[in-house]
Design a protein around this motif. Structure first.
Motif, mmCIF file in Angstrom:
data_model
loop_
_atom_site.group_PDB
_atom_site.id
_atom_site.type_symbol
_atom_site.label_atom_id
_atom_site.label_comp_id
_atom_site.label_asym_id
_atom_site.label_seq_id
_atom_site.Cartn_x
_atom_site.Cartn_y
_atom_site.Cartn_z
ATOM 1 N N ALA A 62 0.838 -1.151 -0.109
ATOM 2 C CA ALA A 62 0.036 0.113 -0.025
ATOM 3 C C ALA A 62 0.913 1.283 0.028
ATOM 4 C CB ALA A 62 -1.163 0.057 1.313
ATOM 5 N N GLU A 63 2.021 1.371 0.549
ATOM 6 C CA GLU A 63 2.817 2.332 0.790
ATOM 7 C C GLU A 63 3.698 2.239 -0.398
ATOM 8 O OE1 GLU A 63 5.364 1.594 4.231
ATOM 9 O OE2 GLU A 63 3.891 2.577 5.559
ATOM 10 N N PHE A 64 3.840 1.415 -1.077
ATOM 11 C CA PHE A 64 4.587 1.425 -2.351
ATOM 12 C C PHE A 64 3.927 1.730 -3.611
ATOM 13 C CE2 PHE A 64 6.806 -0.831 -6.055
ATOM 14 C CZ PHE A 64 7.760 0.061 -6.148
ATOM 15 N N LEU A 65 2.474 1.589 -3.516
ATOM 16 C CA LEU A 65 1.768 1.853 -4.813
ATOM 17 C C LEU A 65 1.874 2.994 -5.447
ATOM 18 C CD1 LEU A 65 -0.301 0.156 -6.664
ATOM 19 C CD2 LEU A 65 -1.994 0.764 -4.794
ATOM 20 N N PRO A 66 1.612 4.426 -4.690
ATOM 21 C CA PRO A 66 1.484 5.435 -5.462
ATOM 22 C C PRO A 66 3.074 5.933 -6.006
ATOM 23 C CG PRO A 66 1.757 5.808 -2.863
ATOM 24 C CD PRO A 66 1.214 4.335 -3.120
ATOM 25 N N PHE A 67 4.147 5.228 -5.384
ATOM 26 C CA PHE A 67 5.372 5.485 -6.216
ATOM 27 C C PHE A 67 5.461 4.764 -7.457
ATOM 28 C CE2 PHE A 67 6.012 6.243 -1.625
ATOM 29 C CZ PHE A 67 6.518 7.609 -1.825
ATOM 30 N N ALA A 68 4.997 3.558 -7.219
ATOM 31 C CA ALA A 68 4.812 2.846 -8.691
ATOM 32 C C ALA A 68 4.248 3.381 -9.566
ATOM 33 C CB ALA A 68 4.371 1.242 -8.162
ATOM 34 N N ARG A 69 2.835 3.698 -9.223
ATOM 35 C CA ARG A 69 2.252 4.594 -10.220
ATOM 36 C C ARG A 69 3.077 5.849 -10.786
ATOM 37 N NH1 ARG A 69 -3.277 4.221 -6.726
ATOM 38 N NH2 ARG A 69 -4.225 2.539 -7.683
ATOM 39 N N GLU A 70 3.486 6.633 -9.980
ATOM 40 C CA GLU A 70 4.402 7.640 -10.390
ATOM 41 C C GLU A 70 5.533 7.257 -11.299
ATOM 42 O OE1 GLU A 70 5.659 11.538 -10.883
ATOM 43 O OE2 GLU A 70 3.658 10.758 -10.238
ATOM 44 N N MET A 71 6.370 6.093 -11.000
ATOM 45 C CA MET A 71 7.446 5.685 -12.033
ATOM 46 C C MET A 71 6.642 5.165 -13.391
ATOM 47 S SD MET A 71 9.826 3.597 -9.363
ATOM 48 C CE MET A 71 8.903 2.684 -8.495
ATOM 49 N N LEU A 72 5.474 4.722 -13.269
ATOM 50 C CA LEU A 72 5.219 4.490 -14.467
ATOM 51 C C LEU A 72 4.685 5.528 -15.552
ATOM 52 C CD1 LEU A 72 3.078 1.228 -13.550
ATOM 53 C CD2 LEU A 72 5.245 1.411 -14.863
ATOM 54 N N ALA A 73 4.169 6.726 -14.663
ATOM 55 C CA ALA A 73 3.718 7.778 -15.396
ATOM 56 C C ALA A 73 4.812 8.536 -16.014
ATOM 57 C CB ALA A 73 3.017 8.661 -14.393
ATOM 58 N N GLN A 74 6.053 8.504 -15.134
ATOM 59 C CA GLN A 74 7.319 8.983 -15.483
ATOM 60 C C GLN A 74 7.857 8.415 -17.025
ATOM 61 O OE1 GLN A 74 8.787 12.005 -14.651
ATOM 62 N NE2 GLN A 74 8.204 12.240 -12.431
ATOM 63 N N GLU A 75 7.655 7.215 -16.865
ATOM 64 C CA GLU A 75 8.408 6.528 -17.948
ATOM 65 C C GLU A 75 7.343 6.732 -19.249
ATOM 66 O OE1 GLU A 75 9.466 1.753 -19.311
ATOM 67 O OE2 GLU A 75 7.398 2.602 -18.412
ATOM 68 N N ASP A 76 6.073 6.900 -19.056
ATOM 69 C CA ASP A 76 5.047 7.069 -20.193
ATOM 70 C C ASP A 76 5.391 8.424 -20.882
ATOM 71 O OD1 ASP A 76 4.048 4.700 -20.012
ATOM 72 O OD2 ASP A 76 2.363 5.139 -18.902
ATOM 73 N N ALA A 77 5.509 9.295 -19.919
ATOM 74 C CA ALA A 77 5.777 10.744 -20.222
ATOM 75 C C ALA A 77 7.253 10.979 -20.897
ATOM 76 C CB ALA A 77 5.874 11.711 -19.170
ATOM 77 N N GLY A 78 8.206 10.342 -20.533
ATOM 78 C CA GLY A 78 9.347 10.227 -21.255
ATOM 79 C C GLY A 78 9.328 9.719 -22.414
ATOM 80 N N LEU A 79 8.889 8.686 -22.493
ATOM 81 C CA LEU A 79 8.830 7.872 -24.037
ATOM 82 C C LEU A 79 8.111 8.855 -24.936
ATOM 83 C CD1 LEU A 79 8.540 4.216 -23.066
ATOM 84 C CD2 LEU A 79 10.682 5.356 -23.841
ATOM 85 N N ALA A 80 7.137 9.535 -24.564
ATOM 86 C CA ALA A 80 5.962 10.127 -25.266
ATOM 87 C C ALA A 80 6.759 11.551 -25.755
ATOM 88 C CB ALA A 80 4.831 10.533 -24.484
ATOM 89 N N ALA A 81 7.567 12.049 -24.867
ATOM 90 C CA ALA A 81 8.427 13.255 -25.325
ATOM 91 C C ALA A 81 9.347 12.886 -26.494
ATOM 92 C CB ALA A 81 9.312 13.731 -24.114
ATOM 93 N N LEU A 82 9.889 11.423 -26.411
ATOM 94 C CA LEU A 82 10.820 11.075 -27.657
ATOM 95 C C LEU A 82 10.005 10.559 -28.664
ATOM 96 C CD1 LEU A 82 13.399 9.252 -25.291
ATOM 97 C CD2 LEU A 82 13.704 11.509 -26.367
ATOM 98 N N GLY A 83 8.642 10.547 -28.800
ATOM 99 C CA GLY A 83 8.001 10.179 -29.561
ATOM 100 C C GLY A 83 7.942 8.765 -29.898
ATOM 101 N N GLN A 84 8.280 8.076 -28.829
ATOM 102 C CA GLN A 84 8.085 6.456 -28.834
ATOM 103 C C GLN A 84 6.919 5.708 -28.404
ATOM 104 O OE1 GLN A 84 11.775 5.090 -27.101
ATOM 105 N NE2 GLN A 84 13.319 6.516 -27.841
ATOM 106 N N ARG A 85 6.125 6.710 -27.831
ATOM 107 C CA ARG A 85 4.896 6.110 -27.230
ATOM 108 C C ARG A 85 3.858 7.349 -27.147
ATOM 109 N NH1 ARG A 85 5.451 3.027 -21.697
ATOM 110 N NH2 ARG A 85 6.434 1.664 -22.982
ATOM 111 N N THR A 86 2.645 6.831 -27.742
ATOM 112 C CA THR A 86 1.370 7.645 -27.453
ATOM 113 C C THR A 86 0.687 7.278 -26.279
ATOM 114 O OG1 THR A 86 1.397 7.854 -29.862
ATOM 115 C CG2 THR A 86 -0.791 8.329 -28.600
#
Length: 306
Positions: A62-86
């Motif tokens: 439960a304590e780790f869950l919000p951090f896991a969500r944040e790491m995934l959101a960061q990855e998606d945003a980074g790849l989208a910025a590089l045009g590698q993921r919509t």
């Protein structure tokens, strides 16, 4: 850290079902269980409690869950910025809002949103007493107050004008206040806390709606109940225009001191934690509410009767 394992953990935490989470990611049950075990070993903590009957989050999970969500959101945003993921809107969106507003304006729209975004599930917590966004791991919240918390970002949904009103029967019996000072002789309905509310007139005149200094025998913590009590003739109350505009137009409520408004800087804000990357699921839900509610608020276009 294996982000595929993180995605699996987040889905399993939302579904409380490892096999279903694995299927959503195209993994066989045994492979999904193995991936979660590998993630837990890397972290040195059991994230999920498993039994033959059910799956539940551990305290560490439960304590780790919000951090896991944040790491995934960061990855998606980074790849989208590089045009590698919509970024696609997927996952469970945890949203909290005042119950009174949600009943009138959000709940009727939910089927439309869910049909338009089949990858998103909504987990709503509705109460007129606000939840803590960060402590509750919420992705988004609707707040009807001045935005003062520096840990939050927000987008304005609409104005939240507050007015005084009462039922015609109450005013027939007790008279109509002509000046804010006249409120001291009336029965005022207070929201929890009984905080005084500053009033301002058309020429900048100052006054106050202060239940602490009057006959206040009714204190409520729910906006819908407050409106119903006002309609029943219990006294004069402060209400958001969005809550009572229909009743005023129908003559079931009368605006009291119509030249005065509550000057508490209240605005309807859609807010989210400042540290969070704005994920696709949050962005599409915010845009949906802004388009369906905020673009032309029905209560502002109609306006209160004088």
């Amino acid at each position: 850290m294996d982000t595929d394992g993180l995605r699996l953990f987040v889905l399993a935490a939302e579904k409380l079902n490892i096999s279903a989470a694995g299927r959503a990611l195209g993994l066989a049950p045994a492979v999904a269980s193995g991936k979660l075990a590998k993630l837990e070993k890397a972290l040195g903590a059991d994230l999920l409690h498993r039994s033959t009957r059910k799956v539940s989050l551990s305290l560490e999970g439960a304590e780790f869950l919000p951090f896991a969500r944040e790491m995934l959101a960061q990855e998606d945003a980074g790849l989208a910025a590089l045009g590698q993921r919509t970024p696609q809107a997927t996952g469970t969106l945890r949203f909290t809002a005042p119950s009174s507003f949600a009943q009138l304006y959000i709940a009727p729209l939910l089927p439309v949103f869910l049909a338009a975004h089949p990858g998103v599930s909504l987990d709503l917590r509705l109460s007129d007493k606000p939840f803590d966004l960060i402590e509750g791991s919420f992705d988004l919240a609707l707040r009807n107050s001045a935005l003062e918390d520096t840990s939050l970002k927000g987008r304005k949904l609409a104005e939240d004008r507050r007015i005084l009103c009462a039922a015609p029967g109450y005013l027939d019996q007790h008279g109509i206040p002509q000046h804010p000072d006249d409120l001291s002789a009336h029965q005022l309905i207070a929201f929890v806390g009984r905080s005084p509310r500053p009033l301002i007139g058309p020429q900048g005149q100052e006054g106050s709606f202060d239940p602490r200094g009057t006959s206040c025998r009714l204190i409520l913590d729910d906006g819908s109940c407050q409106k119903q009590a006002t309609l029943a003739g219990a006294g004069i109350s402060v209400n958001s225009l969005w809550s009572v505009h229909d009743e005023i137009a129908q003559g079931r409520l009368i605006r009291v001191l119509p030249e005065h408004e509550v000057a508490d800087r209240s605005v309807l804000w859609l807010v989210y934690p400042k540290a969070n990357v704005l994920s696709a699921k949050v962005r599409v839900f915010m845009d949906f509410l802004l388009n369906r509610i905020g673009k032309a608020p029905v209560w502002e276009s109609r306006g209160p009767a004088p």
